[in-house]
Design a protein around this motif. Structure first.
Motif, PDB file in Angstrom:
ATOM      1  N   PRO A 220       0.827  -1.216   0.000  1.00  7.49           N
ATOM      2  CA  PRO A 220       0.000   0.000   0.000  1.00  7.49           C
ATOM      3  C   PRO A 220       0.860   1.264   0.000  1.00  7.49           C
ATOM      4  CG  PRO A 220      -0.726  -1.557   1.689  1.00  7.49           C
ATOM      5  CD  PRO A 220       0.580  -2.049   1.185  1.00  7.49           C
ATOM      6  N   LYS A 221       0.457   2.235  -0.794  1.00 10.41           N
ATOM      7  CA  LYS A 221       1.223   3.484  -0.863  1.00 10.41           C
ATOM      8  C   LYS A 221       1.199   4.239   0.467  1.00 10.41           C
ATOM      9  CE  LYS A 221       0.692   4.204  -5.835  1.00 10.41           C
ATOM     10  NZ  LYS A 221       0.187   5.096  -6.909  1.00 10.41           N
ATOM     11  N   SER A 222       0.147   4.027   1.251  1.00  9.95           N
ATOM     12  CA  SER A 222       0.035   4.758   2.519  1.00  9.95           C
ATOM     13  C   SER A 222       1.119   4.364   3.506  1.00  9.95           C
ATOM     14  CB  SER A 222      -1.342   4.512   3.144  1.00  9.95           C
ATOM     15  OG  SER A 222      -1.555   3.121   3.327  1.00  9.95           O
ATOM     16  N   THR A 223       1.555   3.092   3.446  1.00 10.41           N
ATOM     17  CA  THR A 223       2.592   2.630   4.384  1.00 10.41           C
ATOM     18  C   THR A 223       3.933   2.403   3.689  1.00 10.41           C
ATOM     19  OG1 THR A 223       2.021   0.299   4.053  1.00 10.41           O
ATOM     20  CG2 THR A 223       0.854   1.494   5.804  1.00 10.41           C
ATOM     21  N   GLY A 224       3.887   2.046   2.425  1.00 12.88           N
ATOM     22  CA  GLY A 224       5.112   1.817   1.680  1.00 12.88           C
ATOM     23  C   GLY A 224       5.793   0.494   1.965  1.00 12.88           C
TER      24      GLY A 224
END
Length: 576
Positions: free
Chosen positions: A190-194
Motif C-alpha cells: 500500500p502506498k500509505s505505508t510503503g
C-alpha cells in the motif's frame, strides 16, 4: 507420473499461468517430458462462446479445442502441442457425470459431488496426464513424465471447491512423493505505508491448509522486490522453509520469470519434493536460453510501430496471441515492438460526427504506424472501420496483414473500390439480406442455432497455388502448410474469378480448392491476409511467417531477407 498443482490466492490474474509455464520450461530443460492442464471452474463447456472481454482471447488447439488463453502460454513455453482435454471446466465434468447417470452407469446410486464429481476430476486428470504432447525424431509419441495442473480462480471461491477437494484426495491416490502443491499469492504494498503486507498471503495459505492441501512452495507476487524480512515472515507464518518461498516481482518481460525461479532454487525444491533425479548441470542450457532471450528483449533500441485495428481493444488479453506473435517476430528482426491499439469504430464516419477528437486521434495513430494489422473477430460493430483502415493501407502502400475477419474485410474493401461493387458485404454484416454482392458468405456446415463448437476449427491444410507468393517464401517454399482455423464465414467462390481479374490473388486454398485461405496483392510492399490464425502456433524463436513478413516489411527488410542478405536473430529452439 509426477503432478504439480498450481493454485492462486488473494486475487485472480496474478500470473499463475506464467508461473506454471515457467516451472514446466525449467523441468523440460532438465530433460523431463512435461505436459500441462488448465482447470477453469466455470460451468461453460469450453471458452468458445465467451466474449473476449470475459477471459481474453479464445485459444484454439490443433484438434479444434477452444480453450483458455493460458494453454497458449503452455504451448509457447514448453514447445508442445496440447489437446482439448487439457482444459477442464466444471461444465465438462458435470456433463460427463450426468451422461453417465442417464446411461445408468451408477446403478441407481445417488449422484453427489463427493465422490462422483471429485472422482471424475481425478480420473480426467490422470487420463490426460499420459496423453502424448510431442514426438521423437523417429516419429514415436513421447509420454509425459511431469504434469503441471493450474487451478484457475482463487482459493476460497465456491465454484472451485470441488476441484480443491478432488486434489486433496488425489495427493493420496498418487502418493505424496508424486504430488507437489505450488501456491501463488499476492503481497501488496500500500502506498500509505510503503511496506509489503503478508497478511493476505497468510490468510490464503491458512484457507488452503484448512481445505486439506499444504503448499510445498509459495510463489510471492509483488510489484517491487520484497525484502528477506518479508520472505522470512511468510516462511514463519505459512509453515514452509525460507528456501520454499520464491519471490517474483513485476519484470519487463515474462522471459525473466524462468530465470528468476531457477536462481531461487525452484528446480532443487521440486527435485527434493518429487524425488526427481536432476544433475545440477542439466538445466544450464535452458536457463542460458531464457537469460539471453530476456537480455535481448530488454536491450532492443530500434522501434517498429504496428497499429492493431480491432473491436476488443479495451482488454489487451483479447489479442494475447497476436501480441505475442508480433513480439516473437520483432525480436527475431531485432526491433522493439511499439503496438498501438485502435478501436475500429473510431475510424468510422459516425464517430467523426459524434466525437471528432476521437476520430482524428485514431486516424493520426494509424497514419503514424509502420504497419497495420486487422485481426479476427465477430459481428458488424467496427467492420466499416476495419475496411477503412485496410483501404488506407492498400492505397498508401503501407504493410498490412489481415487475419480471419481481416481477410474478409480486405476482400470487401477491394470489391467495393476496385470492382465498384458498392454493396459488397459479408452475410455476417448484411442483417437485412438485401445485397447483390455477398462476397463473404456463411460456410455450408455453419449451424446458426448453436454457437458452441460449430465453426471450422483446428489444424487444416492450406495449399499454395503458385510459387510466386511472398508468404510461400516466408514459409520456406513449402507447397502445403498446416495452420489452425476458427471461423464461420468464407470468401464466396462465385466471385473469386472477378476479384482475381482485378489483381487480388488468392495464392492459397484448402485441399478441396473451394475455400480461399490466402490473398496477396502485387505492387505492394506487403499486402497479405490469411483465413487461418497463425498466431496460435508462433513460438519465441519460431515466429509465425505471416507476422514475420509484416514486421520485416514494416522495417524495410523483407526484400533483403527473401534475398538472403538479412539474417534473423534466432536459436534452434527444438534442440534446447
Amino acid at each position: 507420473m509426477k503432478y504439480i498443482l498450481v493454485t492462486g490466492g488473494v486475487i485472480s490474474g496474478i500470473g499463475k499461468g506464467v508461473i506454471a509455464s515457467s516451472i514446466g520450461a525449467l523441468l523440460k530443460g532438465c530433460n523431463l517430458n512435461v505436459t500441462a492442464i488448465k482447470i477453469d471452474p466455470y460451468i461453460n463447456i469450453d471458452a468458445g462462446t465467451f466474449s473476449p472481454y470475459e477471459h481474453g482471447e479464445v485459444f484454439v488447439l490443433n484438434d479444434g479445442g477452444e480453450v483458455d488463453l493460458d494453454l497458449g502460454n503452455y504451448e509457447r513455453f514448453l514447445n508442445v502441442t496440447l489437446h482439448a482435454d487439457n482444459n477442464i471446466t466444471t461444465g465438462k465434468i458435470y456433463q460427463q457425470v450426468i451422461e453417465k447417470e442417464r446411461r445408468g452407469d451408477y446403478l441407481g446410486k445417488t449422484v453427489q459431488v463427493v465422490p462422483h464429481i471429485t472422482n471424475a476430476i481425478q480420473d480426467w486428470v490422470e487420463r490426460v496426464a499420459y496423453l502424448p504432447v510431442e514426438e521423437s525424431e523417429e516419429g514415436e509419441s513421447i509420454v509425459p513424465q511431469v504434469c503441471i495442473v493450474e487451478l484457475g480462480g482463487t482459493i476460497g471461491d465456491i465454484e472451485g471447491m470441488p476441484f480443491v477437494e478432488a486434489f486433496r484426495q488425489f495427493q493420496f491416490r498418487v502418493k505424496k512423493e508424486n504430488f507437489c502443491c505450488v501456491h501463488v499469492s499476492l503481497v501488496p504494498q500500500p502506498k500509505s505505508t510503503g511496506e509489503h503486507k503478508t497478511k493476505p498471503t497468510q490468510a490464503s495459505v491458512r484457507e488452503l491448509r484448512g481445505l486439506g492441501l499444504a503448499p510445498d512452495m509459495i510463489v510471492v507476487r509483488s510489484e517491487q522486490p520484497v525484502s528477506h524480512t518479508v520472505k522470512d515472515k511468510i516462511s514463519m507464518f505459512c509453515h514452509v522453509s525460507s528456501e520454499q518461498v520464491i519471490c517474483i516481482h513485476d519484470v519487463r518481460s515474462i522471459y525473466h520469470v524462468p530465470v528468476a525461479m531457477y536462481e531461487q532454487g525452484v528446480v532443487e525444491n521440486l527435485a527434493k519434493t518429487l524425488s526427481l533425479n536432476i544433475p545440477n548441470s542439466v538445466p544450464n542450457k535452458m536457463v542460458s536460453f531464457w537469460s539471453d532471450l530476456a537480455l535481448r528483449f530488454d536491450n532492443l533500441s530500434q522501434e517498429v510501430t504496428i497499429s492493431l485495428v480491432g473491436k476488443y481493444t479495451r482488454l489487451e488479453d483479447s489479442y494475447a496471441s497476436v501480441e505475442k506473435s508480433l513480439k516473437h517476430s520483432s525480436l527475431a528482426v531485432n526491433r522493439k515492438l511499439k503496438l498501438r491499439y485502435i478501436e475500429a469504430i473510431d475510424l468510422e464516419h459516425s464517430t467523426q460526427e459524434s466525437n471528432p477528437v476521437k476520430y482524428y486521434e485514431a486516424w493520426k495513430t494509424l497514419c503514424e504506424s509502420d504497419g497495420v494489422l486487422v485481426p479476427g473477430g465477430f459481428g458488424v460493430r467496427g467492420a466499416e472501420g476495419k475496411i477503412a483502415a485496410i483501404h488506407w493501407a492498400r492505397t498508401m502502400k503501407k504493410p498490412f496483414l489481415g487475419i480471419c475477419l481481416g481477410l474478409q474485410c480486405a476482400v470487401i474493401e477491394f470489391a467495393r473500390n476496385e470492382l465498384k461493387w458498392n454493396d459488397a458485404i459479408s452475410t455476417e454484416f448484411d442483417l437485412q439480406q438485401n445485397t447483390s454482392k455477398p462476397v463473404v458468405i456463411d460456410m455450408p456446415e455453419h449451424n446458426p442455432t448453436n454457437k458452441g463448437g460449430t465453426m471450422r476449427l483446428g489444424k487444416r491444410k492450406t495449399i499454395f497455388k503458385t510459387s510466386e507468393s511472398i508468404l510461400r517464401k516466408l514459409y520456406g517454399n513449402k507447397e502445403i502448410i498446416e495452420e489452425r482455423h476458427r471461423h464461420r464465414y468464407e470468401v464466396n467462390p462465385s466471385f473469386v474469378k472477378d476479384l482475381e481479374e482485378k489483381g487480388m490473388k488468392f495464392v492459397g486454398h484448402d485441399d478441396s480448392g473451394q475455400r480461399m485461405e490466402i490473398i496477396e496483392l502485387k505492387d505492394h510492399p506487403y499486402f497479405v491476409a490469411v483465413q487461418y490464425h497463425p498466431e496460435y502456433t508462433s513460438r519465441p524463436l519460431k515466429p509465425s511467417p505471416p507476422y514475420l513478413g509484416l514486421i520485416l516489411a514494416s522495417c524495410n527488410k523483407l526484400d533483403s531477407y527473401l534475398n538472403g542478405d538479412f539474417k534473423l536473430h534466432l536459436t534452434d529452439f527444438d534442440n534446447l
